[in-house]
Design an enzyme around this catalytic site. Structure first.
Site, short mmCIF file in Angstrom:
data_model
loop_
_atom_site.label_atom_id
_atom_site.label_comp_id
_atom_site.label_asym_id
_atom_site.label_seq_id
_atom_site.Cartn_x
_atom_site.Cartn_y
_atom_site.Cartn_z
N CYS A 243 0.83 -1.20 0.00
CA CYS A 243 0.00 0.00 0.00
C CYS A 243 0.87 1.25 0.00
O CYS A 243 1.70 1.44 0.89
CB CYS A 243 -0.93 0.02 1.21
SG CYS A 243 -2.00 1.48 1.22
N ASN B 116 0.27 -8.07 -10.92
CA ASN B 116 -0.81 -7.12 -10.67
C ASN B 116 -0.41 -5.75 -11.22
O ASN B 116 0.75 -5.37 -11.16
CB ASN B 116 -1.06 -7.05 -9.15
CG ASN B 116 -2.05 -5.97 -8.75
OD1 ASN B 116 -1.77 -5.17 -7.87
ND2 ASN B 116 -3.20 -5.94 -9.38
N ARG C 63 -8.45 -2.37 -10.16
CA ARG C 63 -9.34 -1.28 -10.54
C ARG C 63 -10.26 -1.59 -11.73
O ARG C 63 -11.37 -1.09 -11.81
CB ARG C 63 -8.52 -0.01 -10.82
CG ARG C 63 -7.94 0.61 -9.56
CD ARG C 63 -6.98 1.75 -9.87
NE ARG C 63 -5.75 1.28 -10.50
CZ ARG C 63 -4.83 2.08 -11.04
NH1 ARG C 63 -5.04 3.39 -11.07
NH2 ARG C 63 -3.74 1.58 -11.58
#
Length: 336
Positions: free
Chosen positions: A103, A205, A230
């Site tokens: 993150c 990813n 997304r």
């Protein structure tokens, strides 16, 4: 040959739903699972929040049988907190525990958690070791290429985390400094996959937003599976479209108007069930624009949906939208 994480058989080339904060909750996961996601994760959960018994963190532990296999993803900056949080998360009955070392957002990374650990590999290894030892479940990790362009250290990360017992690694093809800007670069992911020392599954990813790209990158970067983030928001059909393309080399027809309305309605119903009427209505508002992306002149209806509090009226609005678009717009007028 099947891809396995511990005893979890994910088939020959799994498609994973990324853990996305404020997105990957049970209602959203439900529509993605119905459309072909092979494995999913909870939203990331703060280790400190779990230890303090914070209501928001505890609610994120909710998982349902139909979601399996599913991982609970945790993050934190303190090794002991992560160890304790692992024990708490394991009691919720997931199929695996995933650690977030990727993150990039400020209020996570600047507190020493998430992608911040890419600046301290020794601490990352100790933290991972503590998590692995705190549970009988498989432990996996999601991370990035490095902190910035000068410190792309994910190759070292992959080897050292495998050595302390992680059973799969997902790599987002950007550095922390990039956030979500620029293009994802999967070349380092391929290098890790080609490393003879690496025996665990490696998932890619970042930027997979079409069946063609998924198929091309599957071959080019040699990954064991792909995590979609997304591109699935408001478009859970991406999973079934990718699978169809893998199998046939042809495009599946896009979702019909009825399917879009049905998915939106189902998401709304699950949101009401899980969050209750007030919060369920409120939090669904962020999804309407995504479900009807490309619909001409939709803004007026979106405004009505996001301003409405009455559940029955929202259902009526969805019915009205279905009727209006069915009779006034040919399918080709909707830009998917």
């Amino acid at each position: 040959m099947s891809v396995k994480i511990g005893n979890i058989d994910l088939g020959s080339f799994p498609l994973l739903l990324a853990p996305m904060e404020d997105v990957s909750d049970p209602p959203f996961r439900y529509v993605c699972k119905k459309n072909g996601a092979d494995m999913m994760y909870t939203e990331f959960i703060s280790s400190e929040g779990l230890i303090r018994d914070a209501a928001k963190s505890k609610q994120k532990l909710d998982i349902f049988e139909y979601e399996r296999p599913i991982g609970i993803q945790i993050f934190g900056s303190e090794i002991e907190s992560m160890r304790e949080a692992t024990e708490i998360a394991s009691l919720a009955g997931p199929d695996l525990i995933d650690i977030n070392y990727g993150c990039p957002v400020k209020n996570v990374a600047c507190k020493g958690a998430g992608a911040s650990l890419l600046q301290d590999i020794d601490k990352m290894v100790k933290m991972t070791d503590a998590v692995v030892k705190a549970t009988k479940l498989p432990v996996t990790v999601k991370t990035r290429l490095g902190w910035d362009d000068n410190t792309k250290n994910v190759e070292e990360v992959a080897e050292r985390l495998q050595d302390v017992g992680i059973q799969a690694l997902t790599i987002h093809g950007r550095t922390r400094a990039q956030l979500y800007k620029g293009n994802a670069d999967w070349t380092l992911i391929r290098e890790i996959k080609r490393n003879p020392r690496i025996k665990i599954p490696i998932f890619g990813n970042g930027d997979v937003d079409s069946p063609e790209k998924a198929a091309a990158w599957r071959m080019e970067y040699e990954v064991d599976g792909i995590m979609v983030g997304r591109a699935s928001i408001g478009y859970p059909w991406i999973f079934r479209e990718i699978k169809h393309y893998f199998e046939t080399g042809t495009h599946l027809a896009p979702p019909t108007l009825e399917e879009r309305i049905d998915a939106c309605r189902t998401h709304f119903e699950k949101s009401l069930q899980w969050k209750g009427p007030k919060l369920g209505v409120l939090e669904m508002r962020r999804h309407y624009a995504n479900y009807f992306k490309g619909f001409p002149d939709f803004k007026q209806y979106r405004m009505l949906l996001v301003q409405e509090d009455n559940i029955e009226v929202i259902y009526e609005l969805l019915e009205k939208i279905a009727e209006i678009y069915k009779y006034n717009y040919p399918t080709e007028a909707i830009a998917y």
